[in-house]
Design an enzyme around this catalytic site. Structure first.
Site, PDB file in Angstrom:
ATOM      1  N   TYR A  24      38.873  40.451  41.448  1.00  0.00           N
ATOM      2  CA  TYR A  24      39.802  40.963  40.439  1.00  0.00           C
ATOM      3  C   TYR A  24      39.072  41.222  39.121  1.00  0.00           C
ATOM      4  O   TYR A  24      39.191  42.301  38.527  1.00  0.00           O
ATOM      5  CB  TYR A  24      40.925  39.952  40.239  1.00  0.00           C
ATOM      6  CG  TYR A  24      41.900  40.272  39.129  1.00  0.00           C
ATOM      7  CD1 TYR A  24      42.960  41.151  39.340  1.00  0.00           C
ATOM      8  CD2 TYR A  24      41.782  39.660  37.878  1.00  0.00           C
ATOM      9  CE1 TYR A  24      43.862  41.423  38.324  1.00  0.00           C
ATOM     10  CE2 TYR A  24      42.683  39.931  36.861  1.00  0.00           C
ATOM     11  CZ  TYR A  24      43.724  40.812  37.093  1.00  0.00           C
ATOM     12  OH  TYR A  24      44.625  41.075  36.080  1.00  0.00           O
TER      13      TYR A  24
ATOM     14  N   SER B 218      41.812  43.520  31.556  1.00  0.00           N
ATOM     15  CA  SER B 218      42.196  42.109  31.489  1.00  0.00           C
ATOM     16  C   SER B 218      41.204  41.316  30.656  1.00  0.00           C
ATOM     17  O   SER B 218      40.023  41.690  30.544  1.00  0.00           O
ATOM     18  CB  SER B 218      42.247  41.508  32.902  1.00  0.00           C
ATOM     19  OG  SER B 218      42.395  40.103  32.866  1.00  0.00           O
TER      20      SER B 218
END
Length: 283
Positions: free
Chosen positions: A187, A174
């Site tokens: 995350y 990400s």
């Protein structure tokens, strides 16, 4: 069919794409050219979002698909329909990638259906926004890591004996790994681990002719964000901070996964592609 009950189910994760408005755009944008003809791919999180777009594009390029998903049966069946509409075969495997035994079963069911595994796409993930690090419970922390990075280890371990020279592994990291995210602490930490895992696994497998790469999407319109606890205000302005001024669509990310899976990327391993709306990350 393997089913493992998720350890926690905060928010509304992973979320129904069928209930999302506006609908994410998963449709491939161009005719297929046979770049994955005869291949078999396992795609986790393939019931919706980026995973669905990847499954659709892989099918158009000639691959049969094992669609791995957690809870959303209706979304998974829609992805099955999409793959079959491209003339390819598909199976749906309901499983929690955070479970080692479930990952073993995913590979076993794929082999039973298709006889081999050529491409492994580790796309499944979860996120739980928290404004303060003290709000992150021990259970949440363990669960986020278990899904996002432990699951990749488990699935690669299960698939490894069946991956031949020419196989490809593509992991989903990400933009938050590079930029950070003040409300996605656990995350973002897993995404950093995924990038390191990708680079290290590439070094480990390259002598066997197996390429390992990753894709680091920016803000993409998928069920993960509206169903993952994002505030209404954040959703209203989702993606506007990118240089392009908008969120991306799943079918703008899927071509990166295709490139890394096919022979076009035969001289690439240990790399990360960045479909992120023009964000400069220098990574």
């Amino acid at each position: 069919m393997t089913q493992t009950i998720p350890m926690i189910h905060e928010d509304a994760l992973p979320g129904h794409e069928s209930q999302l408005e506006p609908k994410p755009e998963w449709q491939p944008r161009y005719p297929g050219s046979g770049r994955l003809a005869g291949k078999v791919a396992i795609v986790t999180g393939a019931d919706s979002g980026i995973g669905r777009a990847v499954a659709a594009l892989y099918a158009r390029e000639g691959a049969d698909i094992a669609i791995v998903y957690l809870l959303e049966d209706d979304d998974a069946q829609e992805t099955i329909r999409i793959v079959e509409s491209e003339g390819r075969r598909a199976i749906a495997i309901k499983a929690d990638v955070g479970s080692r035994t479930a990952c073993d079963a995913i590979v076993e069911q794929t082999l039973a259906a298709f006889g081999k595994v050529d491409i492994l796409v580790n796309n499944a993930g979860e996120q739980h926004p928290d404004k303060d690090i003290t709000d992150i419970s021990e259970e949440q922390l363990k669960r986020t890591f278990q899904t996002n990075i432990f699951g990749m280890f488990y699935l690669v371990q299960a698939a490894r004996p069946h991956l031949q020279a020419g196989a490809a592994i593509i992991n989903c990291t990400s933009v938050t790994m590079y930029q950070g995210s003040k409300e996605l602490l656990d995350y973002s930490a897993t995404k950093g681990a995924i990038t390191a895992f990708t680079r290290s696994l590439s070094e480990n497998l390259i002598e066997h002719g197996i390429r390992v790469n990753a894709v680091a999407p920016g803000p993409i319109w998928t069920p993960l964000n509206p169903c993952g606890g994002a505030s209404e205000e954040k959703l209203e302005h989702f993606g506007e901070s990118t240089p392009m001024g908008r969120p991306g669509q799943p079918n703008e990310v899927a071509p990166s996964f295709l490139f890394l899976a096919c022979d076009d990327a035969s001289y690439m391993s240990g790399k990360v592609l960045h479909p992120n709306g023009g964000i400069i990350v220098n990574g």
